[in-house]
Design a protein around this motif. Structure first.
Motif, PDB file in Angstrom:
ATOM      1  N   UNK A 464     -15.463   2.650 -12.041  1.00 33.20           N
ATOM      2  CA  UNK A 464     -14.333   3.444 -11.536  1.00 33.20           C
ATOM      3  C   UNK A 464     -13.439   2.662 -10.597  1.00 33.20           C
ATOM      4  N   UNK A 465     -13.929   1.551 -10.058  1.00 26.97           N
ATOM      5  CA  UNK A 465     -13.104   0.796  -9.110  1.00 26.97           C
ATOM      6  C   UNK A 465     -11.954   0.132  -9.846  1.00 26.97           C
ATOM      7  N   UNK A 466     -10.752   0.168  -9.274  1.00 27.82           N
ATOM      8  CA  UNK A 466      -9.599  -0.464  -9.921  1.00 27.82           C
ATOM      9  C   UNK A 466      -9.731  -1.978  -9.910  1.00 27.82           C
ATOM     10  N   UNK A 467      -9.262  -2.598 -10.963  1.00 23.53           N
ATOM     11  CA  UNK A 467      -9.313  -4.056 -11.063  1.00 23.53           C
ATOM     12  C   UNK A 467      -8.310  -4.685 -10.115  1.00 23.53           C
ATOM     13  N   UNK A 468      -8.650  -5.852  -9.574  1.00 25.34           N
ATOM     14  CA  UNK A 468      -7.724  -6.506  -8.635  1.00 25.34           C
ATOM     15  C   UNK A 468      -6.411  -6.842  -9.299  1.00 25.34           C
ATOM     16  N   UNK A 469      -5.370  -6.757  -8.514  1.00 23.52           N
ATOM     17  CA  UNK A 469      -4.044  -7.119  -9.025  1.00 23.52           C
ATOM     18  C   UNK A 469      -3.966  -8.626  -9.200  1.00 23.52           C
ATOM     19  N   UNK A 500      12.531  -5.759  -2.794  1.00 23.93           N
ATOM     20  CA  UNK A 500      11.158  -6.056  -2.408  1.00 23.93           C
ATOM     21  C   UNK A 500      10.180  -5.231  -3.232  1.00 23.93           C
ATOM     22  N   UNK A 501      10.465  -3.940  -3.408  1.00 23.59           N
ATOM     23  CA  UNK A 501       9.575  -3.103  -4.221  1.00 23.59           C
ATOM     24  C   UNK A 501       9.582  -3.539  -5.692  1.00 23.59           C
ATOM     25  N   UNK A 502      10.762  -3.913  -6.190  1.00 24.17           N
ATOM     26  CA  UNK A 502      10.859  -4.340  -7.594  1.00 24.17           C
ATOM     27  C   UNK A 502      10.115  -5.669  -7.805  1.00 24.17           C
ATOM     28  N   UNK A 503      10.219  -6.586  -6.852  1.00 25.98           N
ATOM     29  CA  UNK A 503       9.541  -7.876  -6.999  1.00 25.98           C
ATOM     30  C   UNK A 503       8.031  -7.704  -7.006  1.00 25.98           C
ATOM     31  N   UNK A 504       7.492  -6.896  -6.094  1.00 31.98           N
ATOM     32  CA  UNK A 504       6.043  -6.714  -6.047  1.00 31.98           C
ATOM     33  C   UNK A 504       5.538  -6.055  -7.327  1.00 31.98           C
ATOM     34  N   UNK A 508       2.796  -8.282  -9.624  1.00 32.24           N
ATOM     35  CA  UNK A 508       1.400  -7.894  -9.775  1.00 32.24           C
ATOM     36  C   UNK A 508       1.196  -6.746 -10.758  1.00 32.24           C
ATOM     37  N   UNK A 509       2.285  -6.298 -11.433  1.00 28.21           N
ATOM     38  CA  UNK A 509       2.171  -5.200 -12.418  1.00 28.21           C
ATOM     39  C   UNK A 509       1.543  -3.965 -11.790  1.00 28.21           C
ATOM     40  N   UNK A 510       2.065  -3.599 -10.629  1.00 28.57           N
ATOM     41  CA  UNK A 510       1.596  -2.412  -9.916  1.00 28.57           C
ATOM     42  C   UNK A 510       2.768  -1.497  -9.655  1.00 28.57           C
ATOM     43  N   UNK A 564      -3.407 -15.744  -1.567  1.00 26.32           N
ATOM     44  CA  UNK A 564      -3.789 -16.666  -2.620  1.00 26.32           C
ATOM     45  C   UNK A 564      -5.011 -17.490  -2.222  1.00 26.32           C
ATOM     46  N   UNK A 565      -5.067 -17.900  -0.954  1.00 26.21           N
ATOM     47  CA  UNK A 565      -6.197 -18.703  -0.493  1.00 26.21           C
ATOM     48  C   UNK A 565      -7.479 -17.881  -0.430  1.00 26.21           C
ATOM     49  N   UNK A 566      -7.370 -16.661   0.028  1.00 23.93           N
ATOM     50  CA  UNK A 566      -8.558 -15.828   0.205  1.00 23.93           C
ATOM     51  C   UNK A 566      -8.989 -15.149  -1.083  1.00 23.93           C
ATOM     52  N   UNK A 567      -8.061 -15.067  -2.061  1.00 22.20           N
ATOM     53  CA  UNK A 567      -8.375 -14.355  -3.297  1.00 22.20           C
ATOM     54  C   UNK A 567      -8.690 -12.914  -3.049  1.00 22.20           C
ATOM     55  N   UNK A 568      -7.959 -12.332  -2.091  1.00 22.76           N
ATOM     56  CA  UNK A 568      -8.234 -10.970  -1.642  1.00 22.76           C
ATOM     57  C   UNK A 568      -7.682  -9.966  -2.634  1.00 22.76           C
ATOM     58  N   UNK A 569      -8.487  -8.968  -2.993  1.00 26.86           N
ATOM     59  CA  UNK A 569      -8.056  -7.902  -3.909  1.00 26.86           C
ATOM     60  C   UNK A 569      -7.385  -6.800  -3.127  1.00 26.86           C
ATOM     61  N   UNK A 570      -6.507  -6.005  -3.739  1.00 20.39           N
ATOM     62  CA  UNK A 570      -5.836  -4.915  -3.031  1.00 20.39           C
ATOM     63  C   UNK A 570      -6.797  -3.797  -2.705  1.00 20.39           C
ATOM     64  N   UNK A 571      -6.461  -3.031  -1.707  1.00 12.94           N
ATOM     65  CA  UNK A 571      -7.247  -1.866  -1.349  1.00 12.94           C
ATOM     66  C   UNK A 571      -7.229  -0.851  -2.482  1.00 12.94           C
ATOM     67  N   UNK A 572      -8.369  -0.137  -2.674  1.00 17.96           N
ATOM     68  CA  UNK A 572      -8.497   0.764  -3.809  1.00 17.96           C
ATOM     69  C   UNK A 572      -7.469   1.873  -3.785  1.00 17.96           C
ATOM     70  N   UNK A 573      -7.108   2.378  -2.630  1.00 19.31           N
ATOM     71  CA  UNK A 573      -6.230   3.551  -2.546  1.00 19.31           C
ATOM     72  C   UNK A 573      -4.782   3.196  -2.262  1.00 19.31           C
TER      73      UNK A 573
END
Length: 581
Positions: A464-469, A500-504, A508-510, A564-573
């Motif tokens: 159920x967890x969303x995949x990282x962007x 800014x919203x359009x670029x993000x 990341x296709x979010x 990019x360095x940390x490879x951090x995934x977005x928060x689930x919510x």
């Protein structure tokens, strides 16, 4: 030979007459299509020269600085009558009259050292020139719902175009308001109306206007430019009609945009009516640990866009895990009102048995009809969570044999005499062996069930967890980044917000609906500070100039580098996956 001589003499006469026409004195004539003129009304100035001159011979924007030049075109014509050649050049300029009533003068127009006549125009007040407008072949009337609205409050402007003849072609330009979003609402309506005994064809168009900053503003009315047909008595056939160009503009409208109250906290949502509800999708009688509960929250508001609606629902619970899906945004029209709706589906998975309470959701909005804050609230939901079904049955099955076997030796010992108590019968020894084996198997079964429940629970969380962007490299991402840098370099706050919203979204296709999601996505304090300052400069009650475009880009690049360095995934919510509509 005689015919040849006559032809040669005719050519000489034609050549001399042509040279004489060219050598004649240059004449420049200026005229307007109407006078007097209503303030801010378009009119046509025609400048005619009795010679063939290039279009660069006259610059109307430089010569007519007191007027707004809307359109310029030129036409050339050459004719030969009785062997005499004549050339004519016409400059047709569409101008907009000044917004201040009074007398204004068009100075003499000079072309190739020849000057035209001067024209004195009388500018009438638009509010007092109703009778004058109704005599025109075309005029526009506008009306607004209210001359006093709140920032980000949506209101309607209705424009009605009156034509005294059949419309052949034309273009109606939308009204303009500084720092506001203007878009057409619904379809055009066509009707007929009689004013002072004169029949008009009426075209009605409705616009939705959403101001983005408070203050006193002027709405520049819609403008029409087109062609109408008029029958002419000079025509041999009555079915032939003459074409007449027409242009007109609606009077300007003054409005006051009020800021949000000083003590307002939370999301700003100005609306006539807001409702929020929650329901359980596919309700079940019994719910066990690990079994998902699907809830659907629905937020509905009148007079706003879906992008203005805040997030609803719950974010976390102590006794359960919460997994929200991507929200659905919709808009519809009912009884002439715009209704926006935001639907959020949330999966709740209980982690322990007992009573589970989903708290009520309370949303505060500003009622624009009553001019006061009000609340929309959902009801709290309570569920009785049972243990996992397999675990409950196995515990009951293993506990009953233990109880029966443990009571039988006690009864036997109670009936036996003291002399025979130390002696153990063979049947009793077998029962004791069965008793020990039952305890061992029950313990092993409980351990197996516990491991299976732990494995199932962890698998459900991973599924159920969303995949990282994941960053996407494509042309859209590159173009959107270039647009973002350009808007930020110009310190254009509205354009930077949108870019800014359009670029993000492209990167990341979010799905991104507001800047708060961008800040939560990166969780980078310098970038969050810049985004907060950008929003405050856009929606503050006072006029705050935003000059932090370069700082925002620097903070965004730093946040991208850290991510990019940390490879951090977005928060689930925060930013769920983008689902195609």
């Amino acid at each position: 030979m005689s015919n040849l001589r006559h032809s040669f003499m005719g050519f000489i006469c034609f050549f001399l007459c042509a040279n004489f026409a060219i050598a004649q004195e240059l004449d420049v004539v200026a005229s307007v299509d109407k006078n007097p003129i209503v303030q801010s009304e378009p009119f046509t100035l025609t400048v005619t020269v009795n010679d063939d001159v290039p279009q660069s011979a006259w610059n109307p924007e430089q010569a007519l600085s007191e007027f707004r030049v809307l359109n310029t075109r030129s036409a050339r014509r050459t004719s030969v009558v009785n062997g005499v050649s004549s050339r004519t050049t016409s400059f047709v300029v569409t101008l907009q009259a000044p917004s201040t009533p009074g007398i204004v003068r068009i100075p003499p127009i000079t072309i190739n050292n020849a000057s035209s006549n001067a024209i004195e125009l009388k500018i009438l007040d638009a509010q007092a020139a109703t009778d004058e407008l109704e005599q025109r072949p075309a005029f526009i009337r506008t009306s607004v719902e209210s001359n006093q609205v709140y920032v980000q409050q949506q209101f309607k402007l209705i424009a009605r175009l009156y034509l005294s003849a059949n419309l052949l072609s034309g273009n109606l330009v939308a009204p303009t308001l500084e720092l506001a979003e203007v878009r057409q609402f619904g379809k055009d309506e066509e009707s007929y109306e009689i004013i002072n005994g004169k029949r008009y064809q009426v075209f009605q168009r409705t616009y939705l206007i959403t101001p983005q900053r408070s203050g006193d503003f002027t709405i520049e009315g819609p403008m029409f430019d087109g062609q109408i047909s008029r029958e002419t008595s000079r025509s041999v056939f009555s079915s032939i009609a003459a074409t007449q160009p027409v242009s007109t503009i609606a009077p300007a409208t003054k409005i006051t945009v009020l800021p949000r109250p000083e003590n307002w906290q939370g999301h700003w949502l100005p609306s006539e009516l807001v409702s929020v509800s929650v329901e359980q999708v596919n309700p079940q009688a019994d719910i066990a640990v690990g079994q998902p509960i699907t809830l659907q929250y629905r937020l509905t508001a009148i007079g706003v866009t879906p992008e203005q609606l805040p997030r609803v629902g719950i974010s976390e619970l102590e006794q359960a895990s919460v997994y929200p899906e991507a929200p659905e945004l919709n808009s519809t029209v009912r009884n002439g009102r715009v209704i926006a709706q935001r639907t959020e589906t949330i999966a709740v998975i209980p982690r322990q048995s007992g009573e589970l309470t989903i708290p009520a959701v309370n949303l505060t909005y500003f009622n624009t009809r009553l001019n006061r804050p009000e609340s929309a609230t959902t009801e709290a939901l309570t569920f009785n969570i049972k243990p996992a079904e397999g675990l409950q049955q196995d515990i009951a099955h293993t506990q009953n044999p233990v109880t029966q076997q443990s009571t039988q030796p006690q009864n036997t010992q109670a009936q036996a005499s003291p002399a025979t108590q130390p002696v153990m019968q063979p049947e009793q020894q077998v029962n004791n062996h069965y008793f020990l084996l039952a305890i061992i198997f029950a313990g092993l079964w409980l351990i197996t069930l516990a491991l299976w429940a732990w494995w199932w629970f962890r698998s459900s969380i991973r599924n159920n967890a969303p995949s990282p962007a994941v960053p996407v490299e494509n042309q859209e991402h590159k173009h959107s980044w270039a647009a973002l840098e350009q808007a930020a370099k110009q310190n254009n706050a509205p354009a930077t917000d949108k870019a800014l919203r359009h670029w993000l979204s492209a990167r990341y296709s979010v799905s991104v609906t507001d800047l708060n999601q961008v800040a939560e996505f990166y969780d980078h304090p310098p970038l969050s500070s810049q985004i907060e300052h950008l929003q405050r400069s856009r929606y503050a009650g006072k006029d705050i100039s935003w000059q932090e475009g370069k700082a925002l880009i620097r903070a965004l690049k730093a946040a991208e580098k850290i991510r990019k360095q940390a490879g951090k995934a977005p928060k689930e919510s925060v930013l769920p996956d983008l689902y195609p509509s």
